[in-house]
Design a protein around this motif. Structure first.
Motif, PDB file in Angstrom:
ATOM      1  N   ILE A 281       0.812  -1.180  -0.182  1.00 37.78           N
ATOM      2  CA  ILE A 281       0.015  -0.078   0.001  1.00 37.78           C
ATOM      3  C   ILE A 281       0.915   1.169   0.119  1.00 37.78           C
ATOM      4  O   ILE A 281       0.673   2.190  -0.924  1.00 37.78           O
ATOM      5  N   ASP A 282       1.866   1.423   0.717  1.00 41.60           N
ATOM      6  CA  ASP A 282       2.452   2.529   1.294  1.00 41.60           C
ATOM      7  C   ASP A 282       4.149   2.511   0.841  1.00 41.60           C
ATOM      8  O   ASP A 282       4.787   2.130   1.352  1.00 41.60           O
ATOM      9  N   ASP A 283       4.258   3.113  -0.406  1.00 45.44           N
ATOM     10  CA  ASP A 283       3.455   3.739  -1.097  1.00 45.44           C
ATOM     11  C   ASP A 283       3.567   3.165  -2.623  1.00 45.44           C
ATOM     12  O   ASP A 283       3.181   3.703  -3.661  1.00 45.44           O
TER      13      ASP A 283
ATOM     14  N   GLU B 139      12.176  10.111   0.792  1.00 48.05           N
ATOM     15  CA  GLU B 139      12.548  10.166   2.033  1.00 48.05           C
ATOM     16  C   GLU B 139      11.190  10.466   2.961  1.00 48.05           C
ATOM     17  O   GLU B 139      11.019  10.992   4.030  1.00 48.05           O
ATOM     18  N   GLU B 140      10.109   9.935   2.277  1.00 49.48           N
ATOM     19  CA  GLU B 140       8.681  10.367   2.830  1.00 49.48           C
ATOM     20  C   GLU B 140       8.728   9.687   4.337  1.00 49.48           C
ATOM     21  O   GLU B 140       8.182  10.100   5.328  1.00 49.48           O
ATOM     22  N   GLU B 141       9.210   8.233   4.461  1.00 48.48           N
ATOM     23  CA  GLU B 141       9.024   7.414   5.498  1.00 48.48           C
ATOM     24  C   GLU B 141       9.979   8.125   6.690  1.00 48.48           C
ATOM     25  O   GLU B 141       9.890   7.460   7.921  1.00 48.48           O
ATOM     26  N   ILE B 142      10.922   9.031   6.278  1.00 44.38           N
ATOM     27  CA  ILE B 142      11.873   9.747   7.521  1.00 44.38           C
ATOM     28  C   ILE B 142      11.418  10.997   7.768  1.00 44.38           C
ATOM     29  O   ILE B 142      12.043  11.670   8.104  1.00 44.38           O
TER      30      ILE B 142
ATOM     31  N   VAL C 120      -0.256  -1.134   7.330  1.00 46.97           N
ATOM     32  CA  VAL C 120       0.639  -0.128   6.810  1.00 46.97           C
ATOM     33  C   VAL C 120       1.775   0.213   7.989  1.00 46.97           C
ATOM     34  O   VAL C 120       1.409   0.044   9.014  1.00 46.97           O
ATOM     35  N   HIS C 121       3.155  -0.021   7.788  1.00 52.45           N
ATOM     36  CA  HIS C 121       4.298   0.007   8.562  1.00 52.45           C
ATOM     37  C   HIS C 121       4.279  -1.306   9.362  1.00 52.45           C
ATOM     38  O   HIS C 121       5.348  -1.268  10.335  1.00 52.45           O
ATOM     39  N   SER C 122       3.465  -2.046   9.473  1.00 51.62           N
ATOM     40  CA  SER C 122       3.675  -3.403  10.328  1.00 51.62           C
ATOM     41  C   SER C 122       3.762  -4.545   9.238  1.00 51.62           C
ATOM     42  O   SER C 122       3.713  -4.314   8.288  1.00 51.62           O
TER      43      SER C 122
HETATM   44 ZN   LIG Z   1       4.142   5.344   5.413  1.00 50.51          ZN
END
Ligand SMILES: [Zn+2]
Length: 454
Positions: free
Chosen positions: A120-122, A154-157, A427-429
């Motif tokens: 999903i992400d992203d 760099e979205e996830e940071i 998401v993130h898991s």
């Molecule tokens: Zn994310």
């Protein structure tokens, strides 16, 4: 607004379904690259793959350097209006690995859903945007708009570089509307449309009470850093976790009649939320409209983690010298992120916590809003009705955060969000996934939005 006639809608549905194997092939290629921005891993490789994917669709691409990862900009077609898609190719670390039921970097189908880190992400969203554009081409022969993509790594940071990138390249990125990187169906499987995002400030609170850890017998007379930190934290909020820092609420925008109407139309998510996550009681005992109002329109001081002293097996009697709490503070329009740390320092000073320090990790996350009455947003809402056959759930602000404010401020365009996620998407898991039907619906929705002007 021209409605989509039933025959055209049918052709769209068929085009989207027939195209799914292509999406699957493209997504498999992209998720195979472990582009973890937190570890600066495989970012140039992922950017190169994004360029290949876009070029296969007919885009001209460019790559820019911004911070620790390349930014890909792509352009295709012509039309009176330009639509810009913002996406990102970086992902969160997959850990803990033992909780994954399949390799996080191998796209895997299970029970009508597709699993991978970034499903999903992203990465899934990026591919779903390409699929939507292909559907418009298949049905109409051409896309009636000029299309731009900005894809960052760099979205996830916390997207530390994209704000300045958009500011510096505002002429290059000039457009009429922006489609944001994510979207989801809600807990009742209705499509969600968001009109803005909360801002975010990340801080560490650090209490130091003594030069080194001491024998716990000194706890009778020496202040304990873990206790001091806990006291400092609880001084900043009331029993229901409403922030009580002086001046914190300054600048919060009053709700408009449209905001109130949007709230009236939302369902009560507190009931499934409590049931699905085994939550005894929501903060404030809130349900219904008041629960939704607090979730969407209220700022939050959240404790991400606390570390101090000994928390291992058995007993160790120690008086910790230092304690640290990692906080994120979600802000609503028009709170100013730069004011939060100074307000917190003033609060600690005033309440006698001279031994507690505020360390700013990230304070550039400005909250963002697009007016729900904007014609582009109206089109996205209308087409959600057509694509899903359901009344969309319109949230004036998504409770999460992202760099949306830079796009609104520097490009002066409406931003709308919709996509392929769902409540169980993790998401993130571990076991991040989308349901194939949600993917197809999200692609159809994107295609219908792109089918005409506004
Ligand atoms: Zn994310």
């Amino acid at each position: 607004m021209p409605p989509i006639d039933p025959d055209t809608l049918k052709r769209y549905r068929e085009a989207v379904l027939a195209d799914f194997p292509r999406s699957r092939e493209q997504l498999a290629r992209l998720v195979a690259i472990p582009s973890i921005s937190a570890q600066k891993r495989a970012l140039p490789e992922a950017a190169a793959e994004v360029r290949r994917l876009l070029e296969e669709e007919g885009f001209k691409t460019e790559e820019y350097t911004a911070g620790s990862a390349p930014v890909v900009v792509a352009e295709m077609g012509e039309g009176a209006q330009t639509v810009l898609f913002y996406n990102h190719y970086d992902v969160q670390p997959p850990e803990p690995l033992d909780l994954w039921q399949s390799d996080p970097f191998v796209l895997t189908e299970r029970d009508g859903a597709m699993y991978a880190r970034g499903a999903i992400d992203d990465k899934g969203h990026l591919i779903s945007r390409l699929a939507a554009l292909r559907a418009v081409k298949a049905v109409r022969g051409k896309i009636p708009h000029r299309i731009l993509f900005v894809v960052e790594g760099e979205e996830e940071i916390g997207s530390p570089s994209i704000g300045n990138f958009v500011r510096d390249h505002a002429a290059r990125l000039k457009c009429d509307a922006c489609i944001w990187e994510f979207g989801t169906v809600d807990i009742h499987d209705r499509p969600l449309i968001y009109g803005g995002m909360k801002g975010v400030v990340c801080l560490d609170l650090v209490a130091r009470t003594v030069d080194r850890d001491l024998h716990s017998m000194y706890g009778a007379v020496v202040p304990n850093a873990a206790t001091r930190l806990s006291q400092a934290l609880t001084s900043m909020m009331d029993a229901e976790c409403t922030v009580t820092i002086e001046g914190f609420r300054d600048g919060i925008r009053a709700l408009t009649p449209e905001d109130n109407a949007a709230l009236d139309a939302l369902g009560d998510d507190s009931i499934p939320m409590r049931k699905n996550h085994n939550i005894q009681r929501m903060l404030g005992g809130l349900t219904g409209r008041e629960y939704m109002k607090r979730l969407i329109f209220e700022p939050v001081l959240n404790v991400n983690g606390i570390s101090s002293g000994y928390s291992g097996e058995g007993s160790k009697t120690v008086l910790p010298a230092e304690a640290r709490a990692k906080l994120d503070i979600r802000l609503v329009p028009d709170q100013d992120p730069a004011r939060i740390a100074p307000l917190m320092r003033a609060h600690l000073e005033k309440h006698g916590f001279h031994d507690v320090e505020v360390q700013v990790i990230e304070d550039g996350g400005t909250p963002a809003r697009t007016d729900l009455s904007n014609p582009f947003v109206r089109r996205c809402i209308e087409m959600a009705r057509v694509a899903y056959g359901k009344e969309p759930s319109v949230w004036p602000i998504v409770p999460g955060s992202g760099p949306m404010s830079s796009f609104i401020e520097y490009l002066k365009v409406p931003v709308s969000t919709f996509g392929i996620g769902w409540e169980g998407g993790r998401v993130h898991s571990p076991n991040e996934n989308f349901r194939i039907q949600d993917y197809l619906d999200g692609v159809l929705h994107g295609a219908l939005v792109m089918d005409g002007g506004w």
